[in-house]
Design a protein around this motif. Structure first.
Motif, short mmCIF file in Angstrom:
data_model
loop_
_atom_site.label_atom_id
_atom_site.label_comp_id
_atom_site.label_asym_id
_atom_site.label_seq_id
_atom_site.Cartn_x
_atom_site.Cartn_y
_atom_site.Cartn_z
N LEU A 11 0.94 -23.84 19.76
CA LEU A 11 1.80 -24.49 20.47
C LEU A 11 1.65 -23.87 21.93
O LEU A 11 1.88 -24.62 22.81
CB LEU A 11 3.13 -24.28 20.14
CG LEU A 11 4.25 -25.24 21.21
CD1 LEU A 11 4.34 -26.49 20.74
CD2 LEU A 11 5.69 -24.66 20.36
N ALA A 12 1.20 -22.44 22.09
CA ALA A 12 1.07 -22.05 23.36
C ALA A 12 0.29 -22.37 24.35
O ALA A 12 0.02 -22.34 25.29
CB ALA A 12 0.84 -20.47 23.11
N GLN A 13 -0.93 -23.31 23.54
CA GLN A 13 -1.98 -23.93 24.32
C GLN A 13 -1.53 -25.02 25.45
O GLN A 13 -2.24 -25.22 26.25
CB GLN A 13 -3.08 -24.26 23.57
CG GLN A 13 -3.34 -23.36 22.23
CD GLN A 13 -4.05 -22.31 22.80
OE1 GLN A 13 -4.82 -22.21 23.72
NE2 GLN A 13 -3.93 -21.08 21.88
N ILE A 14 -0.43 -25.55 25.01
CA ILE A 14 -0.12 -26.96 25.53
C ILE A 14 0.80 -26.94 26.67
O ILE A 14 1.86 -26.14 26.66
CB ILE A 14 0.56 -27.80 24.43
CG1 ILE A 14 -0.24 -27.98 23.17
CG2 ILE A 14 1.06 -29.07 25.06
CD1 ILE A 14 0.45 -28.50 21.92
N GLY A 15 0.47 -27.39 27.90
CA GLY A 15 1.23 -27.63 29.22
C GLY A 15 1.42 -26.26 29.89
O GLY A 15 2.45 -26.09 30.65
N GLY A 16 0.39 -25.53 30.02
CA GLY A 16 0.39 -24.28 31.02
C GLY A 16 0.20 -23.22 30.49
O GLY A 16 -0.60 -22.85 29.59
N GLY A 17 1.47 -22.19 30.73
CA GLY A 17 1.37 -20.88 30.38
C GLY A 17 0.90 -19.79 31.31
O GLY A 17 0.31 -20.24 32.21
N GLY A 18 0.53 -18.66 31.05
CA GLY A 18 0.13 -17.67 31.88
C GLY A 18 0.99 -17.39 32.92
O GLY A 18 2.43 -17.60 32.87
N ALA A 19 0.47 -16.85 34.29
CA ALA A 19 1.53 -16.36 35.16
C ALA A 19 2.26 -17.53 35.84
O ALA A 19 3.52 -17.20 36.40
CB ALA A 19 0.66 -15.58 36.37
N GLY A 20 1.79 -18.75 35.97
CA GLY A 20 2.42 -19.63 36.44
C GLY A 20 3.46 -20.53 35.51
O GLY A 20 4.27 -21.24 35.96
N GLY A 48 8.39 -22.57 33.34
CA GLY A 48 9.20 -21.86 32.40
C GLY A 48 8.74 -21.11 31.73
O GLY A 48 7.46 -20.88 31.54
N GLY A 49 9.55 -20.25 30.66
CA GLY A 49 8.82 -19.39 29.66
C GLY A 49 8.35 -20.03 28.49
O GLY A 49 8.65 -21.21 28.18
N ALA A 50 7.70 -19.33 27.64
CA ALA A 50 7.19 -19.90 26.39
C ALA A 50 8.35 -20.19 25.36
O ALA A 50 8.00 -20.94 24.37
CB ALA A 50 6.30 -19.04 25.77
N PHE A 51 9.60 -19.55 25.38
CA PHE A 51 10.40 -19.43 24.24
C PHE A 51 11.62 -20.45 24.33
O PHE A 51 11.86 -20.83 23.45
CB PHE A 51 10.88 -17.84 23.96
CG PHE A 51 10.00 -16.87 23.90
CD1 PHE A 51 9.72 -16.67 22.55
CD2 PHE A 51 9.07 -16.39 24.55
CE1 PHE A 51 8.63 -15.62 22.25
CE2 PHE A 51 8.05 -15.53 24.51
CZ PHE A 51 7.68 -15.08 23.18
N ASP A 52 12.10 -20.50 25.36
CA ASP A 52 13.31 -21.19 25.66
C ASP A 52 12.91 -22.74 25.16
O ASP A 52 12.27 -23.62 25.84
CB ASP A 52 13.65 -21.38 27.14
CG ASP A 52 14.94 -22.47 27.57
OD1 ASP A 52 15.23 -23.05 26.62
OD2 ASP A 52 15.49 -22.30 28.57
N GLY A 53 13.53 -22.98 23.82
CA GLY A 53 13.23 -24.50 23.23
C GLY A 53 12.16 -24.29 22.29
O GLY A 53 12.86 -24.23 21.05
#
Ligand SMILES: [Zn+2]
Length: 399
Positions: free
Chosen positions: A11-20, A81-86
């Motif tokens: 799931l982490a691959q989808i929609g951005g992530g990283g510093a931004g 946003g962060g990875a966890f909220d939701g």
């Protein structure tokens, strides 16, 4: 542990992530990818997939019907946003199903995993659109007319994403099936850190609201206008920000000015007008009211001193949510005594609590930071959260 990490990474691959951070907004191609992920998770587990009339996704273990035990959360995010909220609640829900199957549990009631549409309201400005529509709190015509920053309406966005906006509205059939809804969510504060506990149960969601404060001054030249001759709205606004902090601290509440608009917004111009938005939250509605009254008084006093006029207008208020004692006590017992704690953040569970028995589990967030890439939970705590959710579902669905 490996199971959680693997599911999380997909799931982490989808929609951005990283510093931004993540940019996962409703009915965008990223949202469609997240929705595809959900459908895939349902298929992998042999769960029947369903899209309801309001764009919420469901995955069923057992025949959909009354008395269902429902768990899940949302997959969209705030900007950056962060990875966890939701997502933590949705991933944990699927993994809890796996855990129940590993434990050899067969539920006697139907069990469903849900992904509520557009919880954050990052694109169209209204939070919890999917659950508000489902419960009838948001009128379908009002929802369809919501517009994003590019003037695209929610109806147009849904159609562009291959969804049908004509079916929006209170869904009696979908609601009548929910026997209980349990949302697992990352904690958005440091309550569990202070309690030294990985998992807690929500007691209440604080009442909160938004007020627009407008300071009307007089535009003039920054180089030629004597200080004594100015009507600078920035000065009473600054005093009001400081007053809000002091009042909130004294009353045990929260006050934030996170958005401000300045006219004409020029470096060498005394502003003519400042619009600022106050976000106010407290354990009870009386305290919120008292706090906003005091901040308003402080704004008026400061404005008068500078020959500036001020208006304070409420834009939205949300009443307190108290999760039912009966379900909370049962969950607390099933978990062998998890601590109870309130939160200042809104959730789909808060919206649903007006219609069906609802509860929430929180997973510890060591930084207490949320709506930011710094939002975090350890893998150990996430795995503990999955086990706790599985235990709660087992207790509720195997009567
Ligand atoms: Zn959330």
């Amino acid at each position: 542990m490996a199971g959680f990490e693997q599911a999380w990474q997909e799931l982490a691959q989808i929609g951005g992530g990283g510093a931004g951070g993540y940019h996962r907004f409703a009915w965008t191609p990223v949202d469609l990818a997240l929705r595809g992920w959900f459908q895939e998770q349902a298929a992998r587990r042999g769960m029947a997939y369903e899209l309801d009339r309001n764009g919420n996704q469901w995955a069923w273990w057992g025949v959909p019907g009354p008395g269902a035990v429902v768990t899940g959360s949302h997959l969209d995010s705030v900007p950056g946003g962060g990875a966890f909220d939701g997502p933590l609640g949705v991933v944990s829900a699927f993994l809890a199903v796996d855990e129940l199957r590993e434990r050899g549990v067969t539920p006697t009631r139907p069990l469903a995993v849900v992904n509520f549409a557009d919880e954050e309201g990052a694109r169209f400005g209204v939070a919890c659109v999917g659950s508000r529509l489902l419960t009838g709190i948001l009128a379908p015509d009002d929802a369809r007319a919501l517009r994003d920053g590019d003037e695209v309406s929610l109806a147009e966005a849904m159609r562009a994403a291959g969804a049908d906006p004509s079916t929006l509205g209170r869904d009696e059939q979908a609601l009548s099936r929910i026997g209980a809804f349990v949302e697992l969510h990352i904690e958005q504060g440091r309550g569990l850190v202070d309690l030294n506990a990985p998992v807690g149960v929500a007691s209440a969601i604080w009442p909160h609201g938004r007020w627009r404060c407008t300071f009307h001054g007089e535009a003039n030249h920054a180089g030629t206008t004597r200080l004594a001759d100015r009507h600078d709205p920035m000065l009473p606004f600054a005093s009001t920000v400081l007053a809000a902090r002091n009042v909130a601290e004294r009353l045990g509440a929260l006050a934030t000015f996170g958005k401000v608009r300045i006219d004409p917004n020029g470096t060498n111009a005394i502003p003519s007008r400042v619009d600022a938005w106050l976000d106010g939250r407290a354990p009870d509605a009386e305290t919120v009211r008292a706090m906003v009254d005091e901040i308003t008084d402080a704004a008026r006093t400061a404005a008068t001193g500078h020959g500036v006029r001020v208006e304070v207008v409420p834009e939205s208020t949300t009443p307190v949510v108290r999760f039912g004692d009966e379900l909370r006590d049962r969950i607390t017992t099933a978990l062998g005594g998890a601590p109870a704690l309130p939160t200042g953040a809104g959730h789909d569970a808060g919206i649903l609590s007006a219609s069906v028995p609802t509860a929430m589990l929180f997973v510890r967030n060591p930084t207490g930071v949320s709506h930011s890439p710094a939002e975090h939970a350890t893998v150990e705590d996430c795995v503990t959260g999955v086990a706790a959710l599985a235990t709660v579902l087992e207790d509720l669905a195997c009567e």
